[in-house]
Design a protein around this motif. Structure first.
Motif, PDB file in Angstrom:
ATOM      1  N   ALA A  44       0.835  -1.204   0.000  1.00 56.76           N
ATOM      2  CA  ALA A  44       0.000   0.000   0.000  1.00 56.76           C
ATOM      3  C   ALA A  44       0.872   1.257   0.000  1.00 56.76           C
ATOM      4  CB  ALA A  44      -0.933  -0.004   1.200  1.00 56.76           C
ATOM      5  N   LEU A  45       1.943   1.236   0.756  1.00 57.67           N
ATOM      6  CA  LEU A  45       2.859   2.378   0.797  1.00 57.67           C
ATOM      7  C   LEU A  45       3.512   2.589  -0.568  1.00 57.67           C
ATOM      8  CD1 LEU A  45       4.200   4.564   2.499  1.00 57.67           C
ATOM      9  CD2 LEU A  45       5.934   2.889   3.161  1.00 57.67           C
ATOM     10  N   ASN A  46       3.908   1.502  -1.211  1.00 54.20           N
ATOM     11  CA  ASN A  46       4.486   1.610  -2.557  1.00 54.20           C
ATOM     12  C   ASN A  46       3.470   2.178  -3.549  1.00 54.20           C
ATOM     13  OD1 ASN A  46       6.986   0.645  -1.779  1.00 54.20           O
ATOM     14  ND2 ASN A  46       6.526  -1.465  -2.320  1.00 54.20           N
ATOM     15  N   ALA A  47       2.227   1.733  -3.447  1.00 56.62           N
ATOM     16  CA  ALA A  47       1.184   2.235  -4.342  1.00 56.62           C
ATOM     17  C   ALA A  47       0.954   3.724  -4.109  1.00 56.62           C
ATOM     18  CB  ALA A  47      -0.117   1.450  -4.132  1.00 56.62           C
ATOM     19  N   ALA A  48       0.958   4.142  -2.849  1.00 55.29           N
ATOM     20  CA  ALA A  48       0.784   5.561  -2.539  1.00 55.29           C
ATOM     21  C   ALA A  48       1.952   6.371  -3.091  1.00 55.29           C
ATOM     22  CB  ALA A  48       0.657   5.761  -1.024  1.00 55.29           C
ATOM     23  N   GLY A  49       3.154   5.843  -2.959  1.00 54.20           N
ATOM     24  CA  GLY A  49       4.334   6.514  -3.510  1.00 54.20           C
ATOM     25  C   GLY A  49       4.235   6.654  -5.021  1.00 54.20           C
ATOM     26  N   ASN A  50       3.737   5.603  -5.677  1.00 50.10           N
ATOM     27  CA  ASN A  50       3.561   5.673  -7.133  1.00 50.10           C
ATOM     28  C   ASN A  50       2.527   6.730  -7.501  1.00 50.10           C
ATOM     29  OD1 ASN A  50       5.422   3.634  -7.476  1.00 50.10           O
ATOM     30  ND2 ASN A  50       3.891   2.010  -7.620  1.00 50.10           N
ATOM     31  N   VAL A  68       1.832   9.446  -5.805  1.00 55.02           N
ATOM     32  CA  VAL A  68       2.459  10.761  -5.596  1.00 55.02           C
ATOM     33  C   VAL A  68       3.370  11.096  -6.778  1.00 55.02           C
ATOM     34  CG1 VAL A  68       4.111  12.031  -4.160  1.00 55.02           C
ATOM     35  CG2 VAL A  68       2.276  10.716  -3.084  1.00 55.02           C
ATOM     36  N   ASN A  69       4.128  10.119  -7.232  1.00 56.88           N
ATOM     37  CA  ASN A  69       4.996  10.342  -8.394  1.00 56.88           C
ATOM     38  C   ASN A  69       4.171  10.691  -9.632  1.00 56.88           C
ATOM     39  OD1 ASN A  69       7.382   9.936  -7.031  1.00 56.88           O
ATOM     40  ND2 ASN A  69       7.508   7.750  -7.535  1.00 56.88           N
ATOM     41  N   ALA A  70       3.063   9.992  -9.827  1.00 59.36           N
ATOM     42  CA  ALA A  70       2.208  10.268 -10.990  1.00 59.36           C
ATOM     43  C   ALA A  70       1.621  11.673 -10.903  1.00 59.36           C
ATOM     44  CB  ALA A  70       1.096   9.228 -11.078  1.00 59.36           C
ATOM     45  N   ALA A  71       1.220  12.079  -9.690  1.00 64.43           N
ATOM     46  CA  ALA A  71       0.680  13.434  -9.519  1.00 64.43           C
ATOM     47  C   ALA A  71       1.760  14.473  -9.804  1.00 64.43           C
ATOM     48  CB  ALA A  71       0.131  13.608  -8.106  1.00 64.43           C
ATOM     49  N   GLY A  72       2.963  14.212  -9.344  1.00 63.87           N
ATOM     50  CA  GLY A  72       4.081  15.122  -9.615  1.00 63.87           C
ATOM     51  C   GLY A  72       4.358  15.242 -11.106  1.00 63.87           C
TER      52      GLY A  72
END
Length: 82
Positions: free
Chosen positions: A55-61, A63-67
């Motif tokens: 779940a943490l990895n998915a959230a990080g992904n 955030v990267n996509a939003a950036g």
């Protein structure tokens, strides 16, 4: 009458033998049950940790996509002004 008495005594002896507790076997069984339950708990905790990590990895992904989306929008605005 002797046969009835002998059968009765034999039956009572078998019943008494069946009621005797085998403490070593009971202790071993209890220790095994505790170990099995502990192993189950550790496995469940490991699975929970893996799920949280995913779940943490998915959230990080996300955030990267939003950036990346913000950067792309910025580039679009910059290109439109030139």
């Amino acid at each position: 009458m002797k046969k009835v008495a002998i059968v009765t005594v034999a039956g009572l002896a078998l019943g008494l033998a069946a009621c005797n507790k085998n403490e070593a076997a009971n202790n071993t069984a209890n220790e095994t049950a505790v170990e099995n339950n502990a192993e189950t708990d550790v496995n469940a905790a490991t699975n929970d940790t893996a799920a949280a990590d995913a779940a943490l990895n998915a959230a990080g992904n996300d955030v990267n996509a939003a950036g990346n989306a913000v950067e792309n929008a910025s580039n679009t605005v910059e290109n439109a002004t030139h």
